[in-house]
Design a protein around this motif. Structure first.
Motif, mmCIF file in Angstrom:
data_model
loop_
_atom_site.group_PDB
_atom_site.id
_atom_site.type_symbol
_atom_site.label_atom_id
_atom_site.label_comp_id
_atom_site.label_asym_id
_atom_site.label_seq_id
_atom_site.Cartn_x
_atom_site.Cartn_y
_atom_site.Cartn_z
ATOM 1 N N ASP A 24 -43.708 -40.716 24.676
ATOM 2 C CA ASP A 24 -42.776 -41.352 25.225
ATOM 3 C C ASP A 24 -42.430 -41.124 27.368
ATOM 4 O O ASP A 24 -41.696 -42.121 27.635
ATOM 5 N N TYR A 25 -43.650 -40.392 27.789
ATOM 6 C CA TYR A 25 -43.795 -39.994 28.972
ATOM 7 C C TYR A 25 -45.333 -40.894 29.553
ATOM 8 O O TYR A 25 -45.909 -39.768 29.291
ATOM 9 N N PHE A 26 -45.101 -41.275 30.443
ATOM 10 C CA PHE A 26 -46.440 -42.185 31.165
ATOM 11 C C PHE A 26 -46.081 -41.658 32.493
ATOM 12 O O PHE A 26 -45.607 -42.036 32.925
ATOM 13 N N PRO A 27 -47.063 -40.600 32.798
ATOM 14 C CA PRO A 27 -47.356 -39.807 34.194
ATOM 15 C C PRO A 27 -47.673 -40.941 35.415
ATOM 16 O O PRO A 27 -48.782 -41.143 35.179
ATOM 17 N N PRO A 28 -47.100 -40.977 36.371
ATOM 18 C CA PRO A 28 -47.383 -42.394 37.318
ATOM 19 C C PRO A 28 -49.051 -41.617 38.005
ATOM 20 O O PRO A 28 -49.611 -40.496 37.588
ATOM 21 N N GLN A 314 -47.598 -50.164 33.965
ATOM 22 C CA GLN A 314 -48.908 -50.375 34.614
ATOM 23 C C GLN A 314 -48.310 -49.397 36.048
ATOM 24 O O GLN A 314 -46.930 -49.029 36.707
ATOM 25 N N GLY A 315 -49.626 -48.798 36.182
ATOM 26 C CA GLY A 315 -49.771 -47.872 37.612
ATOM 27 C C GLY A 315 -49.244 -46.785 36.317
ATOM 28 O O GLY A 315 -49.046 -45.944 37.534
ATOM 29 N N ARG A 316 -49.356 -46.450 35.804
ATOM 30 C CA ARG A 316 -49.168 -45.119 35.424
ATOM 31 C C ARG A 316 -50.135 -44.357 34.677
ATOM 32 O O ARG A 316 -51.695 -45.085 34.603
ATOM 33 N N ARG A 317 -50.153 -43.287 33.641
ATOM 34 C CA ARG A 317 -51.762 -43.284 33.255
ATOM 35 C C ARG A 317 -51.538 -42.606 31.493
ATOM 36 O O ARG A 317 -50.150 -42.150 31.417
ATOM 37 N N MET A 318 -52.330 -42.765 30.935
ATOM 38 C CA MET A 318 -52.049 -42.104 29.285
ATOM 39 C C MET A 318 -52.024 -40.440 29.883
ATOM 40 O O MET A 318 -52.940 -40.102 30.268
ATOM 41 N N PRO A 319 -50.813 -40.640 28.786
ATOM 42 C CA PRO A 319 -50.276 -38.746 29.363
ATOM 43 C C PRO A 319 -51.903 -37.888 28.351
ATOM 44 O O PRO A 319 -52.179 -37.801 27.100
ATOM 45 N N GLY A 320 -51.539 -36.938 29.237
ATOM 46 C CA GLY A 320 -53.152 -36.061 28.667
ATOM 47 C C GLY A 320 -54.159 -36.413 28.975
ATOM 48 O O GLY A 320 -55.271 -34.955 29.633
#
Ligand code: ZN
Length: 372
Positions: A24-28, A314-320
């Motif tokens: 549930d958290y997509f980092p920048p 958008q502008g984020r990345r797949m976590p991990g």
């Protein structure tokens, strides 16, 4: 570790996905990948005593965001309420609904059936008087303490009332290899025998049930208090027999092979494309893709980026991973040779919306074929 339903210590590991990022958290996109981003173990246990399949452990504390309700869910709700009404189960004057983070409410549909709904109490979580009809549509699986959750719903159901409980069937999950149904925050995966035991411990029983195609297999149970005069219908005995194998650890453990097989097939497919000099992107940064990408150990060399229609991602990345999330327009502009669709169901929609990518879409079936 003890069972979330019966408290027994007889838990058998059925599916272990290892350390998976919280979905549930997509980092920048510019934030480097942290080592502790992928430290949440994700595993399913089956209780050898009561047969409930359950989330083994959950050290994630974040709440699942309320999602936008897909059209398929709305259509099924309409169908379900119509079938329940036609079977004569929508009797009484009051209704109370236990909400689900997946969104969706049946209250409006019930109002159209002349059942009074009390919206002020329906979702407040406060103790209220019991209701004739109690609704729980994909809600109860989000409760860590299953025994307490069933007791609360039994208490909310008036004498002579009905608890309508809808869930994604464990049999569908196992038989269709839907290992991705295992999620942080989803604490229980029900078969009818395990559900009957949970209901019995709360002084209730399943009296009848209906089945739907939603998610490959969704069951709606009408449960009543144990001493209710209405009989248990034959469909319950039949469904308990059909689901009997779902209380066996060896049956549910088939999910491990499904998970490992899909991750290996995806990785091997991507490596073959990379070796051939083809640029592969993906479409759909859904929660389920997070677990798949983690299990397959993907990075930006294998998947250039993932496109998603959600502007918030958008502008984020797949976590991990170092795989960034872009807009559908950016995907078209990147001119990929192949686009892996993380949700095959989306194919008609995305191919209509992005005609420039015709002939480049790749689905699960395609990846599983070695000639790909
Ligand atoms: Zn148990």
């Amino acid at each position: 570790m003890t069972c979330r339903a019966c408290g027994a210590a007889t838990l058998h590991r059925a599916l272990d996905l290892g350390a998976v990022p919280a979905a549930d958290y997509f980092p920048p996109a510019e934030q480097p990948v942290h080592a502790d981003e992928s430290t949440h173990p994700l595993a399913m246990d089956l209780c050898g005593t009561c047969g409930l399949a359950q989330l083994a452990d959950d050290d994630t504390v974040t709440e699942e965001p309320r999602g936008v309700e897909p059209q398929a869910l709305k259509d099924q709700a309409r169908d379900a309420v119509a079938r329940v009404a036609a079977s004569g189960w929508l009797t009484g004057e009051t209704v109370r609904e236990f909400g689900s983070p997946h969104g969706g409410s049946w209250l409006e549909l019930l109002e159209q059936c002349d059942v009074t709904t009390d919206r002020t109490t329906a979702d407040s979580g406060q103790l209220v008087a019991s209701a004739d009809i109690v609704l729980d549509c994909f809600g109860i699986m989000h409760e860590p303490d299953q025994r307490a959750a069933f007791a609360a719903r039994a208490e909310a159901t008036a004498r002579g009332g009905v608890l309508l409980l809808q869930y994604h069937s464990l049999a569908a999950i196992v038989e269709q290899g839907q290992w991705n149904a295992l999620r942080h925050g989803h604490f229980a995966y029900y078969s009818l025998p395990a559900l009957q035991r949970l209901l019995a411990d709360a002084g209730m029983r399943a009296a009848t049930a209906w089945q739907f195609d939603l998610y490959g297999g969704t069951t709606l149970v009408a449960a009543v208090h144990a001493d209710d005069p209405r009989p248990t219908e034959a469909v319950i005995e039949q469904m308990c027999a059909d689901d009997a194998a779902m209380t066996e650890p060896a049956t549910v453990a088939q999910l491990q092979a499904a998970a490992d097989g899909q991750a290996a097939a995806l990785r091997s497919y991507l490596e073959r494309q990379s070796a051939s000099g083809l640029r592969v992107f993906a479409y759909g940064a859904a929660s389920r893709a997070v677990a798949l990408f983690a299990l397959a150990g993907l990075d930006h060399r294998l998947v250039g980026a993932v496109a998603d229609a959600s502007a918030a991602k958008q502008g984020r990345r797949m976590p991990g991973t170092d795989i960034s999330i872009i807009s559908p327009d950016e995907l078209v502009a990147a001119g990929p040779d192949r686009v892996v669709l993380t949700l095959s169901d989306l194919l008609p929609e995305v191919s209509a919306r992005l005609p420039a990518l015709a002939g480049r879409w790749v689905t699960d079936d395609w990846i599983a074929t070695p000639t790909g």
